[in-house]
Design a protein around this motif. Structure first.
Motif, mmCIF file in Angstrom:
data_model
loop_
_atom_site.group_PDB
_atom_site.id
_atom_site.type_symbol
_atom_site.label_atom_id
_atom_site.label_comp_id
_atom_site.label_asym_id
_atom_site.label_seq_id
_atom_site.Cartn_x
_atom_site.Cartn_y
_atom_site.Cartn_z
ATOM 1 N N CYS A 52 0.834 -1.213 0.000
ATOM 2 C CA CYS A 52 0.000 0.000 0.000
ATOM 3 C C CYS A 52 0.865 1.258 0.000
ATOM 4 O O CYS A 52 0.484 2.269 -0.597
ATOM 5 C CB CYS A 52 -0.948 -0.014 1.193
ATOM 6 N N ALA A 53 2.028 1.175 0.621
ATOM 7 C CA ALA A 53 2.910 2.342 0.695
ATOM 8 C C ALA A 53 3.455 2.741 -0.673
ATOM 9 O O ALA A 53 3.846 3.884 -0.870
ATOM 10 C CB ALA A 53 4.057 2.067 1.666
ATOM 11 N N VAL A 54 3.491 1.803 -1.616
ATOM 12 C CA VAL A 54 4.052 2.106 -2.940
ATOM 13 C C VAL A 54 3.021 1.984 -4.059
ATOM 14 O O VAL A 54 3.363 2.079 -5.229
ATOM 15 C CB VAL A 54 5.258 1.168 -3.267
ATOM 16 N N LYS A 55 1.761 1.801 -3.705
ATOM 17 C CA LYS A 55 0.786 1.407 -4.734
ATOM 18 C C LYS A 55 0.381 2.524 -5.692
ATOM 19 O O LYS A 55 0.029 2.259 -6.829
ATOM 20 C CB LYS A 55 -0.454 0.808 -4.086
ATOM 21 N N GLY A 56 0.432 3.804 -5.241
ATOM 22 C CA GLY A 56 -0.073 4.875 -6.098
ATOM 23 C C GLY A 56 -1.536 4.645 -6.413
ATOM 24 O O GLY A 56 -2.307 4.285 -5.509
ATOM 25 N N PRO A 57 -1.947 4.789 -7.701
ATOM 26 C CA PRO A 57 -3.360 4.625 -8.047
ATOM 27 C C PRO A 57 -3.787 3.167 -8.207
ATOM 28 O O PRO A 57 -4.954 2.888 -8.498
ATOM 29 C CB PRO A 57 -3.481 5.361 -9.390
ATOM 30 N N ARG A 58 -2.865 2.231 -8.004
ATOM 31 C CA ARG A 58 -3.231 0.819 -8.181
ATOM 32 C C ARG A 58 -4.105 0.340 -7.022
ATOM 33 O O ARG A 58 -4.078 0.905 -5.936
ATOM 34 C CB ARG A 58 -1.964 -0.033 -8.291
ATOM 35 N N VAL A 59 -4.848 -0.733 -7.281
ATOM 36 C CA VAL A 59 -5.780 -1.254 -6.279
ATOM 37 C C VAL A 59 -5.104 -2.359 -5.471
ATOM 38 O O VAL A 59 -4.531 -3.298 -6.042
ATOM 39 C CB VAL A 59 -7.054 -1.802 -6.967
ATOM 40 N N VAL A 60 -5.163 -2.245 -4.152
ATOM 41 C CA VAL A 60 -4.613 -3.280 -3.277
ATOM 42 C C VAL A 60 -5.700 -3.741 -2.306
ATOM 43 O O VAL A 60 -6.330 -2.923 -1.631
ATOM 44 C CB VAL A 60 -3.372 -2.778 -2.512
ATOM 45 N N VAL A 61 -5.887 -5.052 -2.262
ATOM 46 C CA VAL A 61 -6.935 -5.676 -1.455
ATOM 47 C C VAL A 61 -6.290 -6.577 -0.402
ATOM 48 O O VAL A 61 -5.344 -7.308 -0.695
ATOM 49 C CB VAL A 61 -7.856 -6.528 -2.356
ATOM 50 N N GLY A 62 -6.810 -6.513 0.808
ATOM 51 C CA GLY A 62 -6.366 -7.426 1.867
ATOM 52 C C GLY A 62 -7.528 -8.263 2.366
ATOM 53 O O GLY A 62 -8.689 -8.041 1.995
ATOM 54 N N PHE A 63 -7.205 -9.205 3.210
ATOM 55 C CA PHE A 63 -8.205 -10.047 3.846
ATOM 56 C C PHE A 63 -8.148 -9.825 5.357
ATOM 57 O O PHE A 63 -7.117 -9.419 5.888
ATOM 58 C CB PHE A 63 -7.945 -11.531 3.536
ATOM 59 N N ALA A 64 -9.233 -10.122 6.023
ATOM 60 C CA ALA A 64 -9.233 -10.178 7.480
ATOM 61 C C ALA A 64 -10.002 -11.428 7.877
ATOM 62 O O ALA A 64 -11.205 -11.528 7.628
ATOM 63 C CB ALA A 64 -9.887 -8.937 8.080
ATOM 64 N N ALA A 65 -9.278 -12.382 8.418
ATOM 65 C CA ALA A 65 -9.890 -13.613 8.916
ATOM 66 C C ALA A 65 -9.947 -13.486 10.432
ATOM 67 O O ALA A 65 -8.915 -13.426 11.092
ATOM 68 C CB ALA A 65 -9.054 -14.828 8.508
ATOM 69 N N GLU A 66 -11.160 -13.410 10.949
ATOM 70 C CA GLU A 66 -11.321 -13.114 12.377
ATOM 71 C C GLU A 66 -12.247 -14.134 13.028
ATOM 72 O O GLU A 66 -12.982 -14.848 12.340
ATOM 73 C CB GLU A 66 -11.933 -11.711 12.562
ATOM 74 N N THR A 67 -12.244 -14.148 14.354
ATOM 75 C CA THR A 67 -13.200 -14.972 15.096
ATOM 76 C C THR A 67 -14.136 -14.115 15.931
ATOM 77 O O THR A 67 -15.101 -14.632 16.489
ATOM 78 C CB THR A 67 -12.476 -15.949 16.052
ATOM 79 N N ASP A 68 -13.874 -12.807 16.034
ATOM 80 C CA ASP A 68 -14.756 -11.920 16.794
ATOM 81 C C ASP A 68 -14.589 -10.490 16.296
ATOM 82 O O ASP A 68 -13.575 -10.151 15.695
ATOM 83 C CB ASP A 68 -14.445 -12.008 18.297
ATOM 84 N N ASP A 69 -15.602 -9.670 16.536
ATOM 85 C CA ASP A 69 -15.584 -8.245 16.134
ATOM 86 C C ASP A 69 -15.108 -8.074 14.702
ATOM 87 O O ASP A 69 -14.258 -7.231 14.394
ATOM 88 C CB ASP A 69 -14.682 -7.427 17.070
#
Ligand code: CTP
Ligand code: CA
Length: 227
Positions: A137-154
């Motif tokens: 994300c720090a170097v992405k500029g206008p490019r799209v960056v997607v992450g995941f969040a695998a959680e068990t609460d909240d």
């Protein structure tokens, strides 16, 4: 007959996906890992290739076969996944970080098998790994960056916090304590979390989750798309 293959709406796009767990060596025979199978990330890579994208898949150790038309780069450790993902991002338009990257790695892996008769094995000194998603994300500029969040609460609170802290365009949030979203499942029930809000999807087979995500993030992927 060609129409049966579905739309090739991603032609000209280079999609980078990372997937799977990482293995952090303790010694030559032991490692620290997690329950990721890589199925979600491989489904995304497969869907993107089917829709005509050029696809690079940086994969941790899995038992899965590289989807047709996908260039796979194999890695083991979080450090290797970090370096490979950052390097491959230079030529990519979109990055999707589905890998379950180890958060900690042994400070000093032994170069020989540790023997319980000879060495203490009841504590392993660990150090935090680099955050691949945040570094992209720090170097992405206008490019799209997607992450995941695998959680068990909240789930949604954690996903929003990750979206902001890491600077991602979109976080795919899933509750891994639910059977339809757990590790190894062929379905997933996800929410797309962006600065604009939350879109909750139904439980879907992994290929359908992959297609929904790609349609959500790709410009021109239909009305209301783009993070
Ligand atoms: N991630 C990453 N590099 C890391 C850790 C996580 O790129 N060293 C990415 C994952 O691929 C995922 C996102 O960050 O896309 C969220 O991962 P997650 O493990 O949920 O977040 P963490 O920041 O590690 O926080 P925690 O494990 O404490 O919930
Ligand atoms: Ca983590």
């Amino acid at each position: 007959a060609l129409a049966l293959l579905g739309p090739r709406d991603l032609v000209g796009l280079h999609v980078l996906v990372n997937a799977g767990p990482t293995h952090e060596a303790i010694d030559p025979v032991r490692y620290i890992a997690n329950r990721s199978t890589g199925k979600m990330g491989y489904a995304i890579a497969e869907a993107a290739a089917r829709r005509g994208a050029e696809v690079t898949l940086v994969s941790g150790p899995t038992s899965l076969v590289a989807p047709a038309g996908v260039r796979r780069v194999d890695v083991e450790s979080a450090a290797q996944m970090h370096d490979a993902t950052l390097a491959e991002f230079e030529a990519a338009d979109v990055a999707i970080c589905s890998a379950a990257v180890a958060d900690y790695t042994p400070v000093a892996p032994a170069d020989h098998k540790l023997k319980k008769s000879r060495e203490r094995l009841d504590a392993i000194e660990l150090t935090e790994t680099a955050d691949i998603l945040a570094d992209l994300c720090a170097v992405k500029g206008p490019r799209v960056v997607v992450g995941f969040a695998a959680e068990t609460d909240d789930l949604l609170a954690h996903a929003r916090e990750k979206l902001e802290r890491k600077g991602a365009d979109l976080i795919v949030a899933n509750d891994v304590s639910r059977p339809e979203s757990t590790f190894g499942a062929d379905t997933n029930r996800v929410a797309f979390v962006t600065a604009g809000g939350v879109e909750q999807l139904e439980t879907l087979p992994l290929p359908a989750v992959a297609d929904a995500l790609l349609s959500r993030i790709v410009p021109g992927g239909g009305p209301g798309t783009g993070p």
